[in-house]
Design a protein around this motif. Structure first.
Motif: not given
Length: 179
Positions: A130-131, A133-137, A140
């Motif tokens: 998930m970390r 994926e956090l680069s592209y909010p 989420m």
């Protein structure tokens, strides 16, 4: 692109297969992404996403995909055999031992402890994935929807994938355009 021999894939996936029972995905990610750097985190996530949709065990599907990417059909076979041979032998041995000693409270307690470790390892891998994926909010939204659909609404995997995929694909294309 990096190339690997079937022998390297066999031994790499043998280490993965022998590293964890009931949840080798954390070890697969650690080996493939962090230690060996065969794939980037994004490549691993994308490949695992495909492997989760097709029938069969996710990690076996991952072995086939990684093996075929680096060494074709021979690589896919080598990676899959490496992943499976050691654990199959150990599970057969453990099955024989369980048949003889399963009534003992100490054995039952050990099995409960092992299952708790498995849950922790799988959760840890999920957070690591998930970390990236956090680069592209906006992605989420898909993560939150998936968790809600599966845990709160108790939808099956097929329904979750069918409903979430269009949004996930759209956001992935938008993310790719930005990169």
């Amino acid at each position: 692109m990096k190339t690997l021999t079937p022998k390297q894939l066999f031994f790499g996936f043998s280490k993965i297969g022998m590293s964890g029972f009931g949840g080798v995905l954390p070890w697969a990610r650690r080996t493939i992404v962090e230690r060996e750097k065969w794939l980037s985190s994004d490549e691993f996530n994308a490949m695992l996403g495909i492997c989760q949709i097709v029938p069969g065990p996710n990690v076996v599907n991952l072995a086939v995909c990684v093996g075929s990417r680096f060494a074709g059909v021979r690589g896919a076979i080598a990676a899959t055999l490496g992943l499976m041979l050691g654990p199959i032998a150990i599970v057969i041995l453990l099955g024989i031992l369980y048949e003889h000693y399963s009534y003992m409270p100490v054995v039952q307690g050990m099995l409960r402890g092992v299952s708790a470790v498995g849950v922790g390892l799988i959760a840890s891998t999920g957070f690591k994935m998930m970390r990236s994926e956090l680069s592209y909010p906006p992605m989420m939204i898909v993560v939150i929807f998936t968790v809600l659909a599966a845990s709160y609404f108790h939808l099956g995997l097929g329904w979750v994938v069918l409903i979430a995929s269009p949004l996930a694909l759209y956001l992935a294309w938008k993310k790719a355009d930005i990169s």
